[in-house]
Design a protein around this motif. Structure first.
Motif, PDB file in Angstrom:
ATOM      1  N   SER A  77       0.808  -1.229   0.000  1.00  0.00           N
ATOM      2  CA  SER A  77       0.000   0.000   0.000  1.00  0.00           C
ATOM      3  C   SER A  77       0.834   1.268   0.000  1.00  0.00           C
ATOM      4  O   SER A  77       0.367   2.328  -0.433  1.00  0.00           O
ATOM      5  N   GLY A  78       2.066   1.201   0.521  1.00  0.00           N
ATOM      6  CA  GLY A  78       2.879   2.402   0.667  1.00  0.00           C
ATOM      7  C   GLY A  78       2.491   3.247   1.862  1.00  0.00           C
ATOM      8  O   GLY A  78       3.052   4.326   2.081  1.00  0.00           O
ATOM      9  N   LEU A  79       1.545   2.768   2.668  1.00  0.00           N
ATOM     10  CA  LEU A  79       1.071   3.525   3.825  1.00  0.00           C
ATOM     11  C   LEU A  79       1.660   3.036   5.138  1.00  0.00           C
ATOM     12  O   LEU A  79       1.490   3.685   6.173  1.00  0.00           O
ATOM     13  N   VAL A  80       2.349   1.909   5.107  1.00  0.00           N
ATOM     14  CA  VAL A  80       2.988   1.338   6.302  1.00  0.00           C
ATOM     15  C   VAL A  80       4.414   0.961   5.925  1.00  0.00           C
ATOM     16  O   VAL A  80       4.634   0.265   4.929  1.00  0.00           O
ATOM     17  N   GLY A  81       5.384   1.441   6.704  1.00  0.00           N
ATOM     18  CA  GLY A  81       6.757   1.104   6.355  1.00  0.00           C
ATOM     19  C   GLY A  81       7.795   1.754   7.249  1.00  0.00           C
ATOM     20  O   GLY A  81       7.471   2.394   8.253  1.00  0.00           O
ATOM     21  N   GLU A  82       9.050   1.610   6.834  1.00  0.00           N
ATOM     22  CA  GLU A  82      10.181   2.157   7.605  1.00  0.00           C
ATOM     23  C   GLU A  82      10.471   3.583   7.165  1.00  0.00           C
ATOM     24  O   GLU A  82      11.539   3.868   6.640  1.00  0.00           O
ATOM     25  N   PHE A  83       9.513   4.447   7.349  1.00  0.00           N
ATOM     26  CA  PHE A  83       9.712   5.862   7.047  1.00  0.00           C
ATOM     27  C   PHE A  83       9.370   6.675   8.289  1.00  0.00           C
ATOM     28  O   PHE A  83       8.853   6.136   9.271  1.00  0.00           O
ATOM     29  N   ASP A  84       9.654   7.961   8.237  1.00  0.00           N
ATOM     30  CA  ASP A  84       9.489   8.806   9.421  1.00  0.00           C
ATOM     31  C   ASP A  84       8.112   9.447   9.526  1.00  0.00           C
ATOM     32  O   ASP A  84       7.723   9.909  10.595  1.00  0.00           O
ATOM     33  N   GLU A  85       7.375   9.502   8.413  1.00  0.00           N
ATOM     34  CA  GLU A  85       6.067  10.150   8.463  1.00  0.00           C
ATOM     35  C   GLU A  85       5.057   9.278   9.197  1.00  0.00           C
ATOM     36  O   GLU A  85       5.187   8.066   9.262  1.00  0.00           O
ATOM     37  N   GLY A  86       4.021   9.953   9.711  1.00  0.00           N
ATOM     38  CA  GLY A  86       2.931   9.229  10.338  1.00  0.00           C
ATOM     39  C   GLY A  86       3.214   8.843  11.770  1.00  0.00           C
ATOM     40  O   GLY A  86       4.186   9.270  12.388  1.00  0.00           O
ATOM     41  N   GLY A  87       2.347   8.006  12.304  1.00  0.00           N
ATOM     42  CA  GLY A  87       2.455   7.592  13.696  1.00  0.00           C
ATOM     43  C   GLY A  87       3.233   6.304  13.850  1.00  0.00           C
ATOM     44  O   GLY A  87       3.075   5.365  13.055  1.00  0.00           O
TER      45      GLY A  87
END
Length: 260
Positions: free
Chosen positions: A125-135
């Motif tokens: 989905s690109g909405l869950v991952g090892e990035f800094d944005e979001g909660g």
């Protein structure tokens, strides 16, 4: 109704991965104002308790076959959604079904022999991952408020799904469903556009329901849901008009029969 790329996965989901602290300790879930997964989907599953809100925006029908899932028609033709553009921008005032709002998360059985459900997500989905944005999803070994909120929403959706199944069982018990048909006549076009491939409440049979059954439906709230569905069918022509405005209407030479 459009299907997921894999037959064993529900609509929208390309893959499922269980959420856990071992693999996803530093992962985040980010929100988005867009829903590209909706842009080419015309029929979205709906829970029964959503009928009053959803019925103000689009027609509510039931899928054909032995599993008559309630569907919100956000378009009348395959691949058309008049409320979500190609980039995934959702019309600001439209009600978005809970089925779409829970994506990319859902509760699923990891073991077919067990009734236990685990929180999973679609890693594509690109909405869950090892990035800094979001909660953040975890604080050490503990789920964060973000994850708890997601889990609570998915649990509420599952409970609503169980109530919807009870609603479906009741109307099937009384043989209230019939094959549906909608004829939309457009100015300057001799033949109407005929839509089939869905089920709807048989109003004649509904009028025949009497006594304790009807009283029980009124007390339980089932009766208002039936009428929310019936009234929503008037929006078929509205959705067709929106398709025409957006250049997505079918050609007059073809009588479209959407596969819902």
């Amino acid at each position: 109704m459009a299907s997921a790329p894999q037959a064993n996965l529900p609509l929208f989901y390309n893959d499922l991965m269980p959420l856990n602290t071992r693999d996803h300790a530093g992962w985040h879930a980010r929100g988005t104002g867009k829903a590209p997964w909706l842009s080419t989907q015309h029929a979205i599953p709906l829970t029964a308790e959503e009928f009053p809100q959803a019925g103000r925006h689009y027609p509510i029908v039931f899928a054909s076959g032995d599993n008559p899932v309630p569907l919100a028609l956000m378009g009348l033709n395959e691949g058309v959604n008049v409320f979500v553009d190609a980039e995934g921008n959702v019309a600001p005032t439209v009600y978005l079904p809970a089925y779409a709002r829970r994506y990319p998360f859902m509760l699923a059985k990891l073991n077919p022999q067990s009734e236990e459900l685990s929180l999973c997500f679609d890693p594509t989905s690109g909405l869950v991952g090892e990035f800094d944005e979001g909660g953040p999803l975890f604080d050490g070994a503990e789920p964060t408020d973000t994850t708890k909120g997601i889990l609570q929403f998915c649990e509420q959706f599952e409970q609503a799904g169980q109530r919807t199944q009870a609603f479906i069982d009741e109307i099937k018990k009384h043989n209230l469903l019939m094959e549906g048909e909608a004829a939309i006549q457009q100015p300057g076009i001799e033949q109407p556009f005929i839509y089939r491939g869905f089920q709807m409440i048989d109003q004649e049979k509904l009028r025949e329901v009497r006594g304790d059954v009807l009283r029980g439906w009124a007390q339980s709230g089932l009766l208002p849901l039936l009428y929310a569905h019936i009234f929503s069918l008037d929006l078929m022509s509205v959705i067709f008009g929106l398709q025409a405005e957006q250049g997505k209407a079918p050609t007059p030479a073809i009588a479209p029969v959407p596969a819902l």
